[in-house]
Design a protein around this motif. Sequence first.
Motif, PDB file in Angstrom:
ATOM      1  N   PRO A 107      81.312  39.976 120.854  1.00 54.09           N
ATOM      2  CA  PRO A 107      82.510  40.781 120.606  1.00 54.09           C
ATOM      3  C   PRO A 107      82.316  42.193 121.150  1.00 54.09           C
ATOM      4  N   GLN A 108      83.360  42.715 121.759  1.00 51.63           N
ATOM      5  CA  GLN A 108      83.295  44.060 122.322  1.00 51.63           C
ATOM      6  C   GLN A 108      83.279  45.085 121.189  1.00 51.63           C
ATOM      7  N   ARG A 109      82.339  46.030 121.291  1.00 50.89           N
ATOM      8  CA  ARG A 109      82.255  47.089 120.304  1.00 50.89           C
ATOM      9  C   ARG A 109      82.314  48.422 121.044  1.00 50.89           C
ATOM     10  N   THR A 110      82.816  49.392 120.355  1.00 45.80           N
ATOM     11  CA  THR A 110      82.901  50.720 120.949  1.00 45.80           C
ATOM     12  C   THR A 110      81.536  51.388 120.916  1.00 45.80           C
ATOM     13  N   PHE A 111      81.446  52.502 121.616  1.00 47.63           N
ATOM     14  CA  PHE A 111      80.196  53.251 121.654  1.00 47.63           C
ATOM     15  C   PHE A 111      79.787  53.685 120.248  1.00 47.63           C
ATOM     16  N   LEU A 112      80.761  54.141 119.468  1.00 45.72           N
ATOM     17  CA  LEU A 112      80.429  54.624 118.126  1.00 45.72           C
ATOM     18  C   LEU A 112      79.931  53.492 117.225  1.00 45.72           C
ATOM     19  N   GLN A 113      80.511  52.308 117.359  1.00 47.38           N
ATOM     20  CA  GLN A 113      80.022  51.183 116.563  1.00 47.38           C
ATOM     21  C   GLN A 113      78.567  50.879 116.900  1.00 47.38           C
ATOM     22  N   GLU A 117      75.152  51.471 114.433  1.00 45.21           N
ATOM     23  CA  GLU A 117      74.185  50.405 114.184  1.00 45.21           C
ATOM     24  C   GLU A 117      72.770  50.846 114.546  1.00 45.21           C
ATOM     25  N   GLY A 118      72.654  51.845 115.398  1.00 42.08           N
ATOM     26  CA  GLY A 118      71.361  52.385 115.759  1.00 42.08           C
ATOM     27  C   GLY A 118      70.649  51.627 116.858  1.00 42.08           C
ATOM     28  N   ARG A 119      71.374  50.835 117.610  1.00 41.83           N
ATOM     29  CA  ARG A 119      70.732  50.113 118.706  1.00 41.83           C
ATOM     30  C   ARG A 119      71.762  49.795 119.788  1.00 41.83           C
ATOM     31  N   ASP A 120      71.231  49.450 120.939  1.00 37.19           N
ATOM     32  CA  ASP A 120      72.048  49.062 122.076  1.00 37.19           C
ATOM     33  C   ASP A 120      71.618  47.669 122.484  1.00 37.19           C
ATOM     34  N   GLU A 121      72.424  46.645 122.159  1.00 40.93           N
ATOM     35  CA  GLU A 121      72.026  45.260 122.394  1.00 40.93           C
ATOM     36  C   GLU A 121      71.874  44.929 123.861  1.00 40.93           C
ATOM     37  N   GLU A 122      72.601  45.601 124.738  1.00 43.54           N
ATOM     38  CA  GLU A 122      72.483  45.310 126.159  1.00 43.54           C
ATOM     39  C   GLU A 122      71.111  45.715 126.695  1.00 43.54           C
ATOM     40  N   ALA A 123      70.459  46.659 126.022  1.00 38.18           N
ATOM     41  CA  ALA A 123      69.146  47.114 126.492  1.00 38.18           C
ATOM     42  C   ALA A 123      68.016  46.202 126.038  1.00 38.18           C
ATOM     43  N   ILE A 124      68.293  45.315 125.072  1.00 39.08           N
ATOM     44  CA  ILE A 124      67.232  44.448 124.547  1.00 39.08           C
ATOM     45  C   ILE A 124      67.592  42.975 124.695  1.00 39.08           C
ATOM     46  N   VAL A 125      68.054  42.591 125.870  1.00 37.49           N
ATOM     47  CA  VAL A 125      68.370  41.195 126.136  1.00 37.49           C
ATOM     48  C   VAL A 125      67.062  40.458 126.393  1.00 37.49           C
ATOM     49  N   PRO A 126      66.818  39.340 125.707  1.00 31.61           N
ATOM     50  CA  PRO A 126      65.559  38.630 125.914  1.00 31.61           C
ATOM     51  C   PRO A 126      65.422  38.075 127.334  1.00 31.61           C
ATOM     52  N   ALA A 127      64.193  37.878 127.757  1.00 31.74           N
ATOM     53  CA  ALA A 127      63.920  37.436 129.132  1.00 31.74           C
ATOM     54  C   ALA A 127      64.471  36.051 129.423  1.00 31.74           C
ATOM     55  N   ALA A 128      64.524  35.167 128.453  1.00 28.40           N
ATOM     56  CA  ALA A 128      64.975  33.793 128.687  1.00 28.40           C
ATOM     57  C   ALA A 128      66.453  33.619 128.431  1.00 28.40           C
ATOM     58  N   SER A 129      67.233  34.686 128.520  1.00 21.01           N
ATOM     59  CA  SER A 129      68.657  34.570 128.239  1.00 21.01           C
ATOM     60  C   SER A 129      69.474  34.186 129.458  1.00 21.01           C
TER      61      SER A 129
END
Length: 131
Positions: A107-113, A117-129
């Motif tokens: 789901p699309q979330r805004t920058f503030l959301q 949350e205190g993290r950026d999920e796009e920066a921690i994409v697992p290697a086998a994704s």
Amino acid sequence: MTTIPARLAQSTRSSGSTIEARKRAIQMYRDWYRSAPEIVSLYALNVSPAVIRHSIRQRFEKNRYVTDPRAIDVLLLKSRQEYQETMNCWKQTDHIMGILLQSKDRPQRTFLQKFYEGRDEEAIVPAASGV
């Protein structure tokens, strides 16, 4: 089953028109669709071939409206490579379950959301994704 690297290899081709690219995409879809029972048996998956087919359908539907023949050629090349690696059993079960069966739609979330949350999920994409 023994691995024969050239079993599914094809030379790289360029599509001259969108009609030719469409025919090649349909053939690629058929190859994936027909191999669903074999994928389940090769990797001893606890899912039915229908689930594999549904996932394959979603992957192809995601790129349905791509019209540039060169972009379609790149997508077909990547799909052919994935198909060859999957059918030659060059992947592990985790790759199949992670890349093929899990959807990447978040789901699309805004920058503030994201900030709250205190993290950026796009920066921690697992290697086998598969990204």
